[in-house]
Design a protein around this motif. Sequence first.
Motif, mmCIF file in Angstrom:
data_model
loop_
_atom_site.group_PDB
_atom_site.id
_atom_site.type_symbol
_atom_site.label_atom_id
_atom_site.label_comp_id
_atom_site.label_asym_id
_atom_site.label_seq_id
_atom_site.Cartn_x
_atom_site.Cartn_y
_atom_site.Cartn_z
ATOM 1 N N MET A 110 1.449 -11.084 8.457
ATOM 2 C CA MET A 110 2.382 -10.066 8.770
ATOM 3 C C MET A 110 2.156 -8.503 8.202
ATOM 4 S SD MET A 110 5.627 -12.532 8.379
ATOM 5 C CE MET A 110 6.960 -11.241 8.790
ATOM 6 N N CYS A 111 2.705 -7.692 8.719
ATOM 7 C CA CYS A 111 2.675 -6.600 8.182
ATOM 8 C C CYS A 111 4.076 -5.576 8.493
ATOM 9 C CB CYS A 111 1.490 -5.449 8.403
ATOM 10 S SG CYS A 111 1.563 -5.239 10.260
ATOM 11 N N LEU B 95 7.740 12.673 0.229
ATOM 12 C CA LEU B 95 7.965 11.483 1.166
ATOM 13 C C LEU B 95 6.992 10.330 0.750
ATOM 14 C CD1 LEU B 95 9.056 10.181 3.903
ATOM 15 C CD2 LEU B 95 7.395 11.517 5.258
ATOM 16 N N VAL B 96 7.557 9.256 0.636
ATOM 17 C CA VAL B 96 6.646 8.010 0.139
ATOM 18 C C VAL B 96 6.829 7.134 1.337
ATOM 19 C CG1 VAL B 96 6.692 6.113 -1.428
ATOM 20 C CG2 VAL B 96 7.689 8.160 -2.096
ATOM 21 N N VAL B 97 5.630 6.924 1.673
ATOM 22 C CA VAL B 97 5.295 5.957 2.815
ATOM 23 C C VAL B 97 4.075 4.771 2.542
ATOM 24 C CG1 VAL B 97 5.644 7.866 4.509
ATOM 25 C CG2 VAL B 97 3.259 7.448 3.772
ATOM 26 N N GLY B 98 4.295 3.926 3.341
ATOM 27 C CA GLY B 98 3.505 2.788 2.997
ATOM 28 C C GLY B 98 3.241 1.835 3.947
ATOM 29 N N LYS B 99 2.621 0.474 3.618
ATOM 30 C CA LYS B 99 2.743 -0.640 4.317
ATOM 31 C C LYS B 99 2.611 -1.933 3.431
ATOM 32 C CE LYS B 99 0.259 -0.723 8.092
ATOM 33 N NZ LYS B 99 -0.914 -1.095 8.927
ATOM 34 N N ILE B 100 3.726 -2.819 3.832
ATOM 35 C CA ILE B 100 3.646 -4.187 3.091
ATOM 36 C C ILE B 100 2.967 -5.271 3.751
ATOM 37 C CG2 ILE B 100 5.327 -5.840 1.978
ATOM 38 C CD1 ILE B 100 7.642 -3.761 2.405
ATOM 39 N N GLU B 101 2.112 -5.888 3.337
ATOM 40 C CA GLU B 101 1.269 -7.056 4.043
ATOM 41 C C GLU B 101 1.140 -8.097 3.411
ATOM 42 O OE1 GLU B 101 -2.775 -5.596 4.969
ATOM 43 O OE2 GLU B 101 -1.997 -4.199 6.549
ATOM 44 N N PHE C 18 0.894 -1.267 -0.060
ATOM 45 C CA PHE C 18 -0.045 0.023 -0.198
ATOM 46 C C PHE C 18 0.747 1.390 -0.035
ATOM 47 C CE2 PHE C 18 -1.917 -3.474 2.135
ATOM 48 C CZ PHE C 18 -3.083 -3.541 1.668
ATOM 49 N N LEU C 19 0.885 2.156 -0.981
ATOM 50 C CA LEU C 19 1.532 3.075 -1.183
ATOM 51 C C LEU C 19 0.765 4.638 -1.252
ATOM 52 C CD1 LEU C 19 3.918 2.025 -4.015
ATOM 53 C CD2 LEU C 19 4.490 2.477 -1.773
ATOM 54 N N ASP C 20 1.477 5.551 -0.605
ATOM 55 C CA ASP C 20 0.891 6.786 -0.435
ATOM 56 C C ASP C 20 2.000 7.846 -0.492
ATOM 57 O OD1 ASP C 20 -1.041 8.894 -0.785
ATOM 58 O OD2 ASP C 20 -1.915 8.501 1.011
ATOM 59 N N GLY C 21 1.674 8.938 -0.642
ATOM 60 C CA GLY C 21 2.816 10.313 -0.743
ATOM 61 C C GLY C 21 2.443 11.298 0.286
ATOM 62 N N ALA C 22 3.619 12.064 0.608
ATOM 63 C CA ALA C 22 3.179 13.220 1.504
ATOM 64 C C ALA C 22 4.171 14.353 1.102
ATOM 65 C CB ALA C 22 3.330 12.989 3.043
ATOM 66 N N ILE D 53 -9.134 -3.478 -1.437
ATOM 67 C CA ILE D 53 -9.400 -2.196 -2.372
ATOM 68 C C ILE D 53 -8.880 -0.924 -2.130
ATOM 69 C CG2 ILE D 53 -11.330 -4.143 -3.170
ATOM 70 C CD1 ILE D 53 -13.372 -2.279 -1.976
ATOM 71 N N SER D 54 -8.650 -0.618 -1.072
ATOM 72 C CA SER D 54 -8.197 0.724 -0.797
ATOM 73 C C SER D 54 -6.895 0.870 -0.413
ATOM 74 C CB SER D 54 -9.311 1.137 -0.100
ATOM 75 O OG SER D 54 -8.986 2.422 0.652
ATOM 76 N N SER D 55 -6.211 1.890 -0.439
ATOM 77 C CA SER D 55 -5.024 2.223 0.164
ATOM 78 C C SER D 55 -5.056 2.935 1.433
ATOM 79 C CB SER D 55 -4.139 3.396 -0.952
ATOM 80 O OG SER D 55 -4.894 4.216 -1.068
ATOM 81 N N SER D 56 -6.252 2.607 2.042
ATOM 82 C CA SER D 56 -6.195 3.476 3.392
ATOM 83 C C SER D 56 -5.391 3.143 4.200
ATOM 84 C CB SER D 56 -7.712 3.094 4.090
ATOM 85 O OG SER D 56 -7.723 1.596 4.259
ATOM 86 N N ARG D 57 -4.724 1.788 4.201
ATOM 87 C CA ARG D 57 -3.541 1.458 5.149
ATOM 88 C C ARG D 57 -2.351 2.425 4.924
ATOM 89 N NH1 ARG D 57 -6.272 -3.178 3.669
ATOM 90 N NH2 ARG D 57 -6.739 -4.760 5.243
ATOM 91 N N ALA D 58 -2.124 2.704 3.805
ATOM 92 C CA ALA D 58 -1.123 3.789 3.428
ATOM 93 C C ALA D 58 -1.312 4.921 3.968
ATOM 94 C CB ALA D 58 -0.776 3.790 2.054
#
Length: 317
Positions: free
Chosen positions: A92-93, A82-88, A63-67, A263-268
């Motif tokens: 595990m995450c 700044l690129v932030v996100g989460k690998i799931e 999951f990717l998002d930018g700031a 279906i959403s990048s809400s985690r990012a």
Amino acid sequence: MGRWCSRSPARQALRARPKHPCHPPHHTTVRNRLGRVATGLEKSRRASGDPVEAAPKGGLTVFLDGAHIRCRPEYQQRHLDLVVGKIESRNMCRRFGLVANATASPGSRMREELSDFGWKQGRLLTVISDGELALPNLIRNAIGGDGQVKHILDWWHISMRIRHVEAAVQGLVQIPGFTGIPVLFQRPAKSLRWWLWHGRARIAETYLKGLMHDSTRLAEEPLAVRTAAARVQARCETLYTYLANNMESLVDYGRRYRNGLPISSSRAEGSVDDIANARMGKRRRMRWSPKGAHRVAVTRAAVLDGRLTVANRKRAA
């Protein structure tokens, strides 16, 4: 000390940390320690060749998002990306954060994050993000030709653009001077969400073209009607362009939702709040160098994941 500085500015970290009988360090010393913590985390990741304790099963989802954060004036740019996100995986995450300007090869840095999580060559990577092309391209550059990347456009961003079209159509048909047939505008607008939810993007594009064509036929109406019709056409064009630029990333969202797949990048977006906004948000009125922002993001992600624990206490001191 690295944990405290990743949560708040160096001067506040000195006041918030537990009291120590020794002379309190200077805030510059605290900031330098944070840099050593981040550097130690990255070096240990590169040097670690041991497999993870429980290798994740199945494919990985990124999951990717930018700031955008304020940049210091001597770097001659207003913001840093700044690129932030989460690998799931299934059980595990892992969070991550990086500043592309702070490293010579952002793709290599991202590959290290994936490999440290347990990614192996040939495994499928599903990337969920908004329409920003740089985000999925970062993952593609990271793995090169060693795996398959499937990009999925975030449903939330699609839904918000559909809502803008629905609101514009509703405003048009409610104008007292509107002489058209309301159902010719309302029915296509209400059908857009259903067709896109079920992966029928081509049919949704046909409905959008029909709405834009019907809006142009109101050119002889009163000024209020023409203004509302122009608003409908503009919203339809925005959605049409957004879908056309991301046609390969549209999937059957309903089927994925029923199968329990994201279906959403809400985690990012949650990672943006935890990593970027909590420490480098606009309300703090701070400006950052690329290297400083990158170090804070790396340390902040490690703290949130619990990777900066007793085993790394020497490195965090």
